[in-house]
Design a protein around this motif. Structure first.
Motif, short mmCIF file in Angstrom:
data_model
loop_
_atom_site.label_atom_id
_atom_site.label_comp_id
_atom_site.label_asym_id
_atom_site.label_seq_id
_atom_site.Cartn_x
_atom_site.Cartn_y
_atom_site.Cartn_z
N ALA A 1 0.87 -1.31 0.00
CA ALA A 1 0.15 0.26 0.02
C ALA A 1 0.82 1.03 -0.02
CB ALA A 1 -0.94 0.03 1.15
N GLN A 2 1.79 1.42 0.77
CA GLN A 2 2.74 2.38 0.97
C GLN A 2 3.54 2.75 -0.63
OE1 GLN A 2 5.20 1.12 4.22
NE2 GLN A 2 4.54 2.97 5.33
N LEU B 1 4.73 -4.44 -10.01
CA LEU B 1 5.49 -5.23 -8.81
C LEU B 1 5.29 -6.85 -9.34
CD1 LEU B 1 6.49 -5.61 -6.02
CD2 LEU B 1 4.12 -5.30 -5.14
N LYS B 2 3.98 -7.26 -9.50
CA LYS B 2 4.04 -8.61 -9.81
C LYS B 2 5.11 -9.13 -10.68
CE LYS B 2 0.91 -12.29 -11.18
NZ LYS B 2 2.02 -13.21 -11.47
N ARG C 1 2.76 -11.21 2.13
CA ARG C 1 1.57 -10.58 2.80
C ARG C 1 1.68 -9.25 2.83
NH1 ARG C 1 1.88 -15.18 7.99
NH2 ARG C 1 1.51 -16.82 6.83
N GLY C 2 1.84 -8.58 1.95
CA GLY C 2 1.75 -7.22 1.64
C GLY C 2 2.86 -6.60 1.94
#
Length: 122
Positions: free
Chosen positions: A26-27, A47-48, A60-61
């Motif tokens: 999220a950041q 990112l993926k 996990r984020g």
């Protein structure tokens, strides 16, 4: 040697991760919006892609690197040297310095690097 490839935009995104890791996804999306004017979905897509390439992991984020920026730059430099100069560092240095004047500091730095290499291999 594993080959890692990133385009210019992916590289800018990777720099955000390397400079802030560990960083929450999220950041990362917020930083990408601020610095690159990206939407959240674009950040997650890139990112993926970089995770699939083996550069980063999103656990996990929480996003962290699997290789450091220095390692990535080393891989890229070695790949360039191999592809362009058949792995010859002297050929690269000759081409790089042709028509260019090295400063005394640059020459001293190169000499130190060679001396440190020689010491580490003996």
């Amino acid at each position: 040697m594993k080959q890692y490839q990133m385009g210019a935009i992916e590289s800018r995104f990777a720099d955000i991760i390397w400079e802030n890791e560990p960083i929450s996804s999220a950041q990362l999306a917020r930083r990408s919006e601020e610095l690159l004017a990206w939407k959240k979905t674009t950040s997650y897509t890139v990112l993926k892609r970089l995770c699939d390439k083996g550069l980063f992991v999103n656990n996990r984020g929480t996003v962290t690197s699997l290789i450091s920026k220095a390692q990535y730059m080393s891989y890229q430099s070695e790949q360039f040297l191999n592809e362009t100069f058949e792995g010859s560092l002297p050929a690269f240095l000759a081409a790089f310095t042709a028509g260019k004047t090295l400063t005394a500091e640059e020459v001293a730095c190169l000499r130190r690097m060679v001396a440190e290499y020689e010491e580490s291999t003996t």
